[in-house]
Design a protein around this motif. Structure first.
Motif, PDB file in Angstrom:
ATOM      1  N   LEU A  96     -28.894  79.333  46.527  1.00 17.97           N
ATOM      2  CA  LEU A  96     -28.558  78.988  47.911  1.00 17.97           C
ATOM      3  C   LEU A  96     -29.756  78.359  48.617  1.00 17.97           C
ATOM      4  N   HIS A  99     -30.015  74.830  47.611  1.00 20.16           N
ATOM      5  CA  HIS A  99     -29.057  73.981  48.344  1.00 20.16           C
ATOM      6  C   HIS A  99     -29.643  73.541  49.694  1.00 20.16           C
ATOM      7  N   ALA A 178     -20.806  63.920  60.531  1.00 24.61           N
ATOM      8  CA  ALA A 178     -21.677  64.117  59.369  1.00 24.61           C
ATOM      9  C   ALA A 178     -22.640  65.277  59.616  1.00 24.61           C
ATOM     10  N   ALA A 180     -22.135  67.684  61.698  1.00 27.86           N
ATOM     11  CA  ALA A 180     -21.322  68.912  61.760  1.00 27.86           C
ATOM     12  C   ALA A 180     -21.086  69.469  60.359  1.00 27.86           C
ATOM     13  N   VAL A 181     -20.774  68.570  59.418  1.00 30.74           N
ATOM     14  CA  VAL A 181     -20.537  68.998  58.033  1.00 30.74           C
ATOM     15  C   VAL A 181     -21.811  69.595  57.442  1.00 30.74           C
ATOM     16  N   THR A 184     -22.596  72.960  59.081  1.00 31.61           N
ATOM     17  CA  THR A 184     -21.628  73.974  58.647  1.00 31.61           C
ATOM     18  C   THR A 184     -22.022  74.547  57.288  1.00 31.61           C
ATOM     19  N   LEU A 185     -22.372  73.644  56.364  1.00 41.03           N
ATOM     20  CA  LEU A 185     -22.742  74.108  55.023  1.00 41.03           C
ATOM     21  C   LEU A 185     -24.065  74.873  55.056  1.00 41.03           C
ATOM     22  N   ARG A 188     -23.503  78.312  56.195  1.00 37.59           N
ATOM     23  CA  ARG A 188     -22.876  79.096  55.128  1.00 37.59           C
ATOM     24  C   ARG A 188     -23.936  79.553  54.105  1.00 37.59           C
ATOM     25  N   TYR A 189     -24.871  78.673  53.754  1.00 36.34           N
ATOM     26  CA  TYR A 189     -25.895  79.044  52.769  1.00 36.34           C
ATOM     27  C   TYR A 189     -26.767  80.185  53.288  1.00 36.34           C
ATOM     28  N   ARG A 192     -24.737  83.465  53.332  1.00 36.93           N
ATOM     29  CA  ARG A 192     -24.540  84.035  51.991  1.00 36.93           C
ATOM     30  C   ARG A 192     -25.853  84.601  51.445  1.00 36.93           C
TER      31      ARG A 192
ATOM     32  N   LEU B 169     -16.138  62.268  56.384  1.00 39.28           N
ATOM     33  CA  LEU B 169     -17.246  61.463  56.899  1.00 39.28           C
ATOM     34  C   LEU B 169     -16.868  59.997  57.111  1.00 39.28           C
ATOM     35  N   THR B 177     -14.126  67.627  65.414  1.00 42.18           N
ATOM     36  CA  THR B 177     -15.170  68.377  64.729  1.00 42.18           C
ATOM     37  C   THR B 177     -14.656  69.711  64.193  1.00 42.18           C
ATOM     38  N   VAL B 181     -15.115  71.032  60.414  1.00 47.01           N
ATOM     39  CA  VAL B 181     -15.778  72.286  60.013  1.00 47.01           C
ATOM     40  C   VAL B 181     -14.865  73.102  59.098  1.00 47.01           C
ATOM     41  N   THR B 184     -14.478  71.402  55.707  1.00 50.39           N
ATOM     42  CA  THR B 184     -15.734  71.505  54.946  1.00 50.39           C
ATOM     43  C   THR B 184     -15.823  72.867  54.259  1.00 50.39           C
ATOM     44  N   LEU B 185     -15.526  73.923  55.014  1.00 50.03           N
ATOM     45  CA  LEU B 185     -15.600  75.271  54.434  1.00 50.03           C
ATOM     46  C   LEU B 185     -14.523  75.479  53.370  1.00 50.03           C
TER      47      LEU B 185
END
Lengths: 221, 221
Positions: A96, A99, A178, A180-181, A184-185, A188-189, A192, B169, B177, B181, B184-185
């Protein structure tokens, strides 16, 4: 015979602690690389994480050798089996982290984290270091109080994660899809990473006491 | 003694297969709930996943009992240790499926998946069922060819995941947005589900042959 078992088990525990210390260093490096858009540091972090992941096989080999040569039972068997599971959590924390560093590397020289959420990501990075540090502590002391403390610290991480998603979804978000994506990830990393640190605490407690943390909580009610 | 070991090991293998079959059912249900904005199905999926997760403890207990009572060595030890690791993958697949069903539950009666990416998510759902199905197959046959086949199928999942992120994207994305999100998840959950299915294949192969899949590939070059 028993002395040899305990020597080997102690070596295995040292190995797990070393992996966890490396995860703590790496998540700090990854966050710095991310917030500083530092390509060199991002690449160094990725290499560092790959080295941590490579420690997995040695740890698994040591655990399986202990099982094969010593045929432990009861508490000693529980310790070796839990060590095997801890290896997975510690390896995953490293993946993670990689990433996160990889996001910094991919987007360089652009900033991955837009201004409105920089503070939140800074705090998530600090919370992750804190959680990894607490996991190192539990791996060292196996203290039930310390393990419960990781749970509480992870609440901070979860609060930050919720705040991060809320910030992305707020009316004023004008940093584009972009970003936001990406954010978001990243969120999450970090989240986790925290979950696995909690799991390290829980498993370590079970390893040394034979009691699940839920039992501890139940007993304290 | 040895017969008893093999009976117990066979029971453990059945247990793992049953978990994997349930994951295949659950991911199909979760995708249907998601695309149909079906609250009742989403809730049923969440309950079903919780039951699968609860099978973890029995499987771990069975594996530890085998180690304690039979003190296996060499190939038999490897089988029990790998079974312990497979339990983690199968539990995680169930948790990821629950996250997908939970997205459908949380957003109900709204659609989580906007029109432009419905087809992609439909295909990711189908790819996930396919991967879980292949994992059940490898758990049954332990065939190296079947294990390699899971890897190939996961490439399809990875391609779909890349296409999904590209769609979010793309210039024309006007779904906001919040949907970006969510999607994406969701993409991340499906992708990780696939990763764990691949891991089930790899570990099963190692469990039965003692060879890592990378060795198989190296030998075929």
């Amino acid at each position: 015979m028993r002395t040899r078992f305990h020597d080997h088990l102690e070596q295995l525990a040292d190995h797990l602690r070393a992996m966890c210390v490396r995860n703590r260093e790496a998540i700090a490096m990854a966050t710095d690389a991310l917030l500083g858009a530092d390509l060199e540091l991002a690449e160094r972090t990725i290499d560092y994480c790959a080295e941590t992941a490579a420690m997995r096989e040695d740890a698994e080999h040591a655990a399986v050798t202990l099982l094969a040569l010593e045929a432990p039972v009861a508490g000693e068997l529980r310790q070796v089996v839990t060590a095997l599971q801890l290896v997975d959590d510690l390896t995953r924390m490293s993946a993670l982290t990689e990433h996160i560093a990889d996001a910094a590397r991919r987007r360089h020289p652009a900033d991955v984290v837009p201004e409105p959420v920089r503070d939140l990501v800074t705090h998530m990075g600090a919370a992750a270091v804190d959680l990894a540090d607490a996991a190192v502590g539990v791996l060292t002391t196996a203290d039930p109080g310390d393990a419960a403390d990781i749970d509480a610290r992870d609440d901070t991480m979860d609060d930050l994660h919720r705040a991060l998603l809320a910030a992305i979804l707020a009316e004023g978000w004008d940093n584009g899809t972009a970003a936001a994506v990406d954010v978001t990830l990243l969120g999450r990393y970090y989240e986790r990473f925290g979950d696995h640190a909690v799991e390290v605490g829980r498993r370590t407690l079970y390893m040394t006491t034979g009691r699940r943390q839920d039992d501890e909580v139940a007993q304290s009610l």
